[in-house]
Design a protein around this motif. Structure first.
Motif, PDB file in Angstrom:
ATOM      1  N   ILE A 100       3.971  45.066  14.914  1.00  0.00           N
ATOM      2  CA  ILE A 100       4.348  43.917  14.092  1.00  0.00           C
ATOM      3  C   ILE A 100       5.548  43.201  14.693  1.00  0.00           C
ATOM      4  CG2 ILE A 100       5.258  43.222  11.839  1.00  0.00           C
ATOM      5  CD1 ILE A 100       3.556  45.475  10.622  1.00  0.00           C
ATOM      6  N   MET A 101       6.568  43.972  15.113  1.00  0.00           N
ATOM      7  CA  MET A 101       7.741  43.379  15.764  1.00  0.00           C
ATOM      8  C   MET A 101       7.341  42.619  17.019  1.00  0.00           C
ATOM      9  SD  MET A 101      10.470  46.513  15.464  1.00  0.00           S
ATOM     10  CE  MET A 101      11.382  45.819  16.851  1.00  0.00           C
ATOM     11  N   LEU A 102       6.494  43.221  17.836  1.00  0.00           N
ATOM     12  CA  LEU A 102       6.057  42.593  19.083  1.00  0.00           C
ATOM     13  C   LEU A 102       5.324  41.284  18.803  1.00  0.00           C
ATOM     14  CD1 LEU A 102       5.746  42.777  22.162  1.00  0.00           C
ATOM     15  CD2 LEU A 102       3.648  44.079  21.784  1.00  0.00           C
ATOM     16  N   ALA A 103       4.446  41.296  17.815  1.00  0.00           N
ATOM     17  CA  ALA A 103       3.681  40.087  17.503  1.00  0.00           C
ATOM     18  C   ALA A 103       4.589  38.980  16.966  1.00  0.00           C
ATOM     19  CB  ALA A 103       2.592  40.416  16.480  1.00  0.00           C
ATOM     20  N   LEU A 104       5.486  39.312  16.050  1.00  0.00           N
ATOM     21  CA  LEU A 104       6.347  38.304  15.449  1.00  0.00           C
ATOM     22  C   LEU A 104       7.275  37.653  16.465  1.00  0.00           C
ATOM     23  CD1 LEU A 104       7.359  39.929  12.029  1.00  0.00           C
ATOM     24  CD2 LEU A 104       5.788  38.037  12.413  1.00  0.00           C
ATOM     25  N   PHE A 105       7.913  38.475  17.273  1.00  0.00           N
ATOM     26  CA  PHE A 105       8.929  37.912  18.159  1.00  0.00           C
ATOM     27  C   PHE A 105       8.345  37.377  19.461  1.00  0.00           C
ATOM     28  CE2 PHE A 105      11.368  40.329  15.136  1.00  0.00           C
ATOM     29  CZ  PHE A 105      12.399  39.442  14.856  1.00  0.00           C
ATOM     30  N   ALA A 106       7.144  37.794  19.823  1.00  0.00           N
ATOM     31  CA  ALA A 106       6.442  37.112  20.913  1.00  0.00           C
ATOM     32  C   ALA A 106       6.064  35.704  20.471  1.00  0.00           C
ATOM     33  CB  ALA A 106       5.206  37.900  21.316  1.00  0.00           C
ATOM     34  N   TRP A 107       5.634  35.597  19.215  1.00  0.00           N
ATOM     35  CA  TRP A 107       5.344  34.275  18.650  1.00  0.00           C
ATOM     36  C   TRP A 107       6.600  33.411  18.597  1.00  0.00           C
ATOM     37  CZ3 TRP A 107       7.236  32.314  13.940  1.00  0.00           C
ATOM     38  CH2 TRP A 107       6.661  31.115  13.523  1.00  0.00           C
ATOM     39  N   LEU A 108       7.744  33.998  18.171  1.00  0.00           N
ATOM     40  CA  LEU A 108       8.996  33.247  18.114  1.00  0.00           C
ATOM     41  C   LEU A 108       9.435  32.822  19.507  1.00  0.00           C
ATOM     42  CD1 LEU A 108      11.459  32.224  16.509  1.00  0.00           C
ATOM     43  CD2 LEU A 108      12.493  34.478  16.829  1.00  0.00           C
ATOM     44  N   ALA A 109       9.279  33.699  20.498  1.00  0.00           N
ATOM     45  CA  ALA A 109       9.677  33.361  21.862  1.00  0.00           C
ATOM     46  C   ALA A 109       8.872  32.183  22.399  1.00  0.00           C
ATOM     47  CB  ALA A 109       9.508  34.580  22.771  1.00  0.00           C
ATOM     48  N   ARG A 110       7.581  32.139  22.081  1.00  0.00           N
ATOM     49  CA  ARG A 110       6.768  31.006  22.523  1.00  0.00           C
ATOM     50  C   ARG A 110       7.201  29.718  21.837  1.00  0.00           C
ATOM     51  NH1 ARG A 110       2.615  34.929  22.054  1.00  0.00           N
ATOM     52  NH2 ARG A 110       2.053  34.111  19.989  1.00  0.00           N
ATOM     53  N   ARG A 111       7.656  29.832  20.575  1.00  0.00           N
ATOM     54  CA  ARG A 111       8.067  28.634  19.842  1.00  0.00           C
ATOM     55  C   ARG A 111       9.335  28.021  20.411  1.00  0.00           C
ATOM     56  NH1 ARG A 111       6.048  27.684  14.516  1.00  0.00           N
ATOM     57  NH2 ARG A 111       7.596  26.002  14.531  1.00  0.00           N
ATOM     58  N   ILE A 112      10.273  28.857  20.858  1.00  0.00           N
ATOM     59  CA  ILE A 112      11.567  28.346  21.314  1.00  0.00           C
ATOM     60  C   ILE A 112      11.732  28.431  22.826  1.00  0.00           C
ATOM     61  CG2 ILE A 112      12.618  28.991  19.115  1.00  0.00           C
ATOM     62  CD1 ILE A 112      13.878  31.378  20.492  1.00  0.00           C
ATOM     63  N   GLY A 113      10.691  28.926  23.531  1.00  0.00           N
ATOM     64  CA  GLY A 113      10.814  29.120  24.972  1.00  0.00           C
ATOM     65  C   GLY A 113      10.934  27.836  25.756  1.00  0.00           C
ATOM     66  N   ASN A 114      10.438  26.720  25.225  1.00  0.00           N
ATOM     67  CA  ASN A 114      10.507  25.453  25.946  1.00  0.00           C
ATOM     68  C   ASN A 114      11.773  24.668  25.652  1.00  0.00           C
ATOM     69  OD1 ASN A 114      10.002  24.777  23.309  1.00  0.00           O
ATOM     70  ND2 ASN A 114       8.003  23.791  23.711  1.00  0.00           N
ATOM     71  N   GLY A 115      12.710  25.281  24.928  1.00  0.00           N
ATOM     72  CA  GLY A 115      13.980  24.627  24.649  1.00  0.00           C
ATOM     73  C   GLY A 115      13.987  23.740  23.426  1.00  0.00           C
ATOM     74  N   VAL A 116      12.867  23.623  22.733  1.00  0.00           N
ATOM     75  CA  VAL A 116      12.793  22.807  21.531  1.00  0.00           C
ATOM     76  C   VAL A 116      13.457  23.548  20.370  1.00  0.00           C
ATOM     77  CG1 VAL A 116      11.235  21.663  19.896  1.00  0.00           C
ATOM     78  CG2 VAL A 116      10.663  21.759  22.337  1.00  0.00           C
ATOM     79  N   ALA A 117      14.195  22.811  19.549  1.00  0.00           N
ATOM     80  CA  ALA A 117      14.867  23.435  18.404  1.00  0.00           C
ATOM     81  C   ALA A 117      13.845  24.067  17.468  1.00  0.00           C
ATOM     82  CB  ALA A 117      15.686  22.389  17.653  1.00  0.00           C
ATOM     83  N   PRO A 118      14.098  25.298  17.010  1.00  0.00           N
ATOM     84  CA  PRO A 118      13.138  25.961  16.114  1.00  0.00           C
ATOM     85  C   PRO A 118      13.023  25.231  14.785  1.00  0.00           C
ATOM     86  CG  PRO A 118      15.193  27.192  16.234  1.00  0.00           C
ATOM     87  CD  PRO A 118      15.285  26.113  17.270  1.00  0.00           C
ATOM     88  N   LYS A 119      11.799  25.080  14.301  1.00  0.00           N
ATOM     89  CA  LYS A 119      11.543  24.408  13.036  1.00  0.00           C
ATOM     90  C   LYS A 119      10.640  25.286  12.178  1.00  0.00           C
ATOM     91  CE  LYS A 119      11.897  19.751  15.004  1.00  0.00           C
ATOM     92  NZ  LYS A 119      11.209  18.445  15.218  1.00  0.00           N
ATOM     93  N   GLY A 120      10.813  25.149  10.894  1.00  0.00           N
ATOM     94  CA  GLY A 120       9.999  25.937   9.974  1.00  0.00           C
ATOM     95  C   GLY A 120      10.805  27.052   9.342  1.00  0.00           C
ATOM     96  N   ARG A 121      10.490  27.371   8.090  1.00  0.00           N
ATOM     97  CA  ARG A 121      11.257  28.374   7.366  1.00  0.00           C
ATOM     98  C   ARG A 121      11.116  29.759   7.992  1.00  0.00           C
ATOM     99  NH1 ARG A 121       9.999  26.815   0.997  1.00  0.00           N
ATOM    100  NH2 ARG A 121      10.983  24.741   1.035  1.00  0.00           N
ATOM    101  N   PHE A 122       9.898  30.102   8.381  1.00  0.00           N
ATOM    102  CA  PHE A 122       9.682  31.443   8.930  1.00  0.00           C
ATOM    103  C   PHE A 122      10.369  31.591  10.280  1.00  0.00           C
ATOM    104  CE2 PHE A 122       6.983  34.767  10.931  1.00  0.00           C
ATOM    105  CZ  PHE A 122       7.295  35.790  10.054  1.00  0.00           C
ATOM    106  N   THR A 123      10.294  30.545  11.107  1.00  0.00           N
ATOM    107  CA  THR A 123      10.974  30.570  12.410  1.00  0.00           C
ATOM    108  C   THR A 123      12.478  30.712  12.227  1.00  0.00           C
ATOM    109  OG1 THR A 123       9.242  29.180  13.366  1.00  0.00           O
ATOM    110  CG2 THR A 123      11.330  29.307  14.562  1.00  0.00           C
TER     111      THR A 123
END
Length: 291
Positions: free
Chosen positions: A68-91
């Motif tokens: 679960i940790m791996l899935a959640l934070f791999a998803w988070l890393a893809r969201r912020i990996g391009n330098g875009v500010a994180p958006k969304g409550r869960f992020t």
């Protein structure tokens, strides 16, 4: 057992002889609780392995938490990996966890200039312990942190990391010398006091890591035992013999008590993950910096 004759017959038979030795043996067999099909072990009975590597329920829960940790934070890393500010409550929720651990946990025990290289370790420790603690809030699941095997391994990990990094930075002799802080004593006092302080500090190096494991274990196990005790007031064998009115009142009190205590257990799940990670950062920080 509703019939007195059946009960008397049972008590007079060998099965009805519940000696202290039989009770200890019974509880020993129940302590393993291996109900999972075992591909790598031969079971002696439903509760313990006879040979091979047996898989317990806690092992599966730990693997599930890690995935679960791996899935959640791999998803988070893809969201912020391009330098875009994180958006969304869960992020933002996930990122706030990481920021909190960095600024309010790790940097309390390790210099902020050195803390970034330790962050992957302490992020993982905090989130893994928190996930295991929260699993104990789910019915029929259980918290792996209520088993000494897990808490001992986590404390051993911190001990090995701190010792390895301390020896790599100062050398073996330098690391051992660093156990004693600079007391600023004159030589005629330092000859006697410094060796005594070093012996105490060397012993505490092991003791504090044992306490680190035991503290987490007892805090997680104690809450479940109290919950069991309160529920037992209303749903034990003795409660079944009570008058309906008395049993109803006792059941309401027990259910309200367990509900309130469950909220406290939820707070403790977060608190103990915080305390373990904070102490771990203090131990690693003291091992890698001069006193």
């Amino acid at each position: 057992m509703d019939s007195r004759e059946v009960l008397d017959e049972y008590l007079s038979s060998p099965r009805g002889d519940w000696s202290q030795a039989k009770l200890r043996d019974y509880n020993h067999h129940l302590s393993g609780k291996i109900f999972i099909p075992q591909p790598f072990a031969t079971l002696k009975n439903a509760y313990e392995a006879q040979s091979g590597f047996a898989i317990s329920r806690y092992m599966l829960i730990e693997v599930a938490v890690a995935l679960i940790m791996l899935a959640l934070f791999a998803w988070l890393a893809r969201r912020i990996g391009n330098g875009v500010a994180p958006k969304g409550r869960f992020t933002n929720l996930l990122e706030s966890f990481l920021t909190f651990i960095k600024t309010d946990v790790v940097e309390k025990g390790i210099d902020p200039h050195d803390s970034p290289r330790f962050m992957p370790l302490f992020w993982t420790v905090f989130l893994f312990i928190l996930g295991c603690n929260l699993m104990g809030m789910l019915p029929w699941v259980g918290a792996p942190t209520a088993a000494f095997a897990l808490t001992a391994v986590m404390a051993l990990l911190i001990f090995v990391v701190g010792t390895y990094l301390g020896v790599r930075k100062f050398g073996v002799i330098g690391y051992l010398k660093n156990l004693v802080p600079d007391l600023g004593l004159p030589i005629y006092l330092a000859i006697f006091i410094v060796p005594m302080v070093w012996v105490i500090e060397f012993a505490s190096l092991f003791i504090k890591h044992v306490i680190l494991a035991v503290r987490l274990l007892l805090n997680m196990a104690a809450g479940h035992l109290v919950l069991l005790g309160i529920m037992g007031l209303a749903f034990s064998t003795h409660a079944a013999t009570m008058h309906v009115g008395s049993w109803t009142a006792l059941s309401v009190v027990a259910l309200l008590g367990t509900t309130i205590l469950s909220f406290l257990e939820l707070f403790v799940a977060f608190l103990q993950a915080y305390v373990f990670t904070l102490l771990a950062s203090l131990f690693v920080g003291s091992a890698t910096h001069h006193h």
